[in-house]
Scaffold this motif. Structure first.
Motif, PDB file in Angstrom:
ATOM      1  N   ILE A  54     -48.211 -42.535  40.359  1.00 45.73           N
ATOM      2  CA  ILE A  54     -47.734 -41.253  40.858  1.00 45.73           C
ATOM      3  C   ILE A  54     -46.765 -40.687  39.840  1.00 45.73           C
ATOM      4  O   ILE A  54     -45.867 -41.401  39.384  1.00 45.73           O
ATOM      5  CB  ILE A  54     -47.008 -41.413  42.213  1.00 45.73           C
ATOM      6  CG1 ILE A  54     -47.922 -42.090  43.228  1.00 45.73           C
ATOM      7  CG2 ILE A  54     -46.504 -40.070  42.723  1.00 45.73           C
ATOM      8  CD1 ILE A  54     -47.194 -42.640  44.423  1.00 45.73           C
ATOM      9  N   PHE A  55     -46.938 -39.419  39.475  1.00 43.03           N
ATOM     10  CA  PHE A  55     -46.000 -38.715  38.619  1.00 43.03           C
ATOM     11  C   PHE A  55     -45.260 -37.698  39.474  1.00 43.03           C
ATOM     12  O   PHE A  55     -45.888 -36.878  40.146  1.00 43.03           O
ATOM     13  CB  PHE A  55     -46.706 -37.987  37.470  1.00 43.03           C
ATOM     14  CG  PHE A  55     -47.299 -38.904  36.442  1.00 43.03           C
ATOM     15  CD1 PHE A  55     -46.489 -39.633  35.589  1.00 43.03           C
ATOM     16  CD2 PHE A  55     -48.674 -39.034  36.331  1.00 43.03           C
ATOM     17  CE1 PHE A  55     -47.038 -40.479  34.649  1.00 43.03           C
ATOM     18  CE2 PHE A  55     -49.227 -39.874  35.387  1.00 43.03           C
ATOM     19  CZ  PHE A  55     -48.405 -40.604  34.550  1.00 43.03           C
ATOM     20  N   ILE A  56     -43.950 -37.756  39.423  1.00 42.15           N
ATOM     21  CA  ILE A  56     -43.124 -36.804  40.146  1.00 42.15           C
ATOM     22  C   ILE A  56     -42.314 -36.040  39.113  1.00 42.15           C
ATOM     23  O   ILE A  56     -41.547 -36.641  38.357  1.00 42.15           O
ATOM     24  CB  ILE A  56     -42.163 -37.525  41.122  1.00 42.15           C
ATOM     25  CG1 ILE A  56     -42.941 -38.435  42.074  1.00 42.15           C
ATOM     26  CG2 ILE A  56     -41.327 -36.508  41.898  1.00 42.15           C
ATOM     27  CD1 ILE A  56     -42.056 -39.397  42.849  1.00 42.15           C
ATOM     28  N   LEU A  57     -42.490 -34.735  39.065  1.00 41.56           N
ATOM     29  CA  LEU A  57     -41.718 -33.896  38.156  1.00 41.56           C
ATOM     30  C   LEU A  57     -40.545 -33.316  38.930  1.00 41.56           C
ATOM     31  O   LEU A  57     -40.721 -32.686  39.972  1.00 41.56           O
ATOM     32  CB  LEU A  57     -42.575 -32.760  37.588  1.00 41.56           C
ATOM     33  CG  LEU A  57     -41.843 -31.761  36.676  1.00 41.56           C
ATOM     34  CD1 LEU A  57     -41.257 -32.463  35.445  1.00 41.56           C
ATOM     35  CD2 LEU A  57     -42.766 -30.637  36.276  1.00 41.56           C
ATOM     36  N   VAL A  58     -39.334 -33.555  38.418  1.00 41.81           N
ATOM     37  CA  VAL A  58     -38.132 -33.039  39.071  1.00 41.81           C
ATOM     38  C   VAL A  58     -37.452 -32.028  38.163  1.00 41.81           C
ATOM     39  O   VAL A  58     -37.771 -31.925  36.982  1.00 41.81           O
ATOM     40  CB  VAL A  58     -37.160 -34.187  39.442  1.00 41.81           C
ATOM     41  CG1 VAL A  58     -37.787 -35.097  40.467  1.00 41.81           C
ATOM     42  CG2 VAL A  58     -36.741 -34.975  38.224  1.00 41.81           C
TER      43      VAL A  58
END
Length: 149
Positions: A127-131
């Motif tokens: 999972i890639f989470i961009l913040v």
């Protein structure tokens, strides 16, 4: 009339397990409301009712607020059972999961309601989470690591 009917629907489903629109329409008719199945269907959509597994082993209508704690606990269980590793890379959080669990874990992460998440992409086991900032990335890593300890 609609708001009174909506109040009655919420009362009915909180006191009785209602499985079908027809059951709900029958209950409303018993209370003096002249409703059709189409009216009940629209009311269900308007009230954002969902079906959950009831205590008697059958699915019944419920409000999101009634199910949110149950859903939250289920989502936490998903995270505890699927996350293998978590790390921050600049403004990204990379989450490794068991093979085939990325999508479910991604959905669970989305329900945690973190602020400043621009988007989440879930694959089979990553999972890639961009913040929006690195501080948030570190905060998310800290929270998610609690699920794998």
């Amino acid at each position: 009339m609609r708001s009174k009917r909506h109040e009655e629907i919420l009362k009915i489903i909180s006191n009785k397990e209602i499985e079908t629109q027809e059951e709900l329409a029958d209950e409303l008719r018993e209370k003096g409301y002249d409703v059709t199945q189409a009216t009940v269907s629209r009311d269900i959509k308007t009230l954002k009712l969902t079906k959950v597994l009831g205590s008697e082993g059958r699915y019944a209508y419920s409000t999101i607020s009634q199910t949110s704690e149950h859903i939250s606990n289920k989502m936490k269980q998903i995270l505890m059972n699927t996350i293998i590793d978590v790390e921050a890379v600049d403004k990204f959080v990379v989450v490794k999961t068991l093979s085939g669990s990325g999508s479910a874990a991604g959905e669970a992460i989305d329900t945690l309601g973190f602020d400043d998440i621009a988007g989440t992409i879930a694959g089979d086991n990553t999972i890639f989470i961009l913040v929006r900032n690195t501080e948030t990335a570190l905060e998310i890593v800290s929270v998610l690591k609690e699920f794998i300890l």
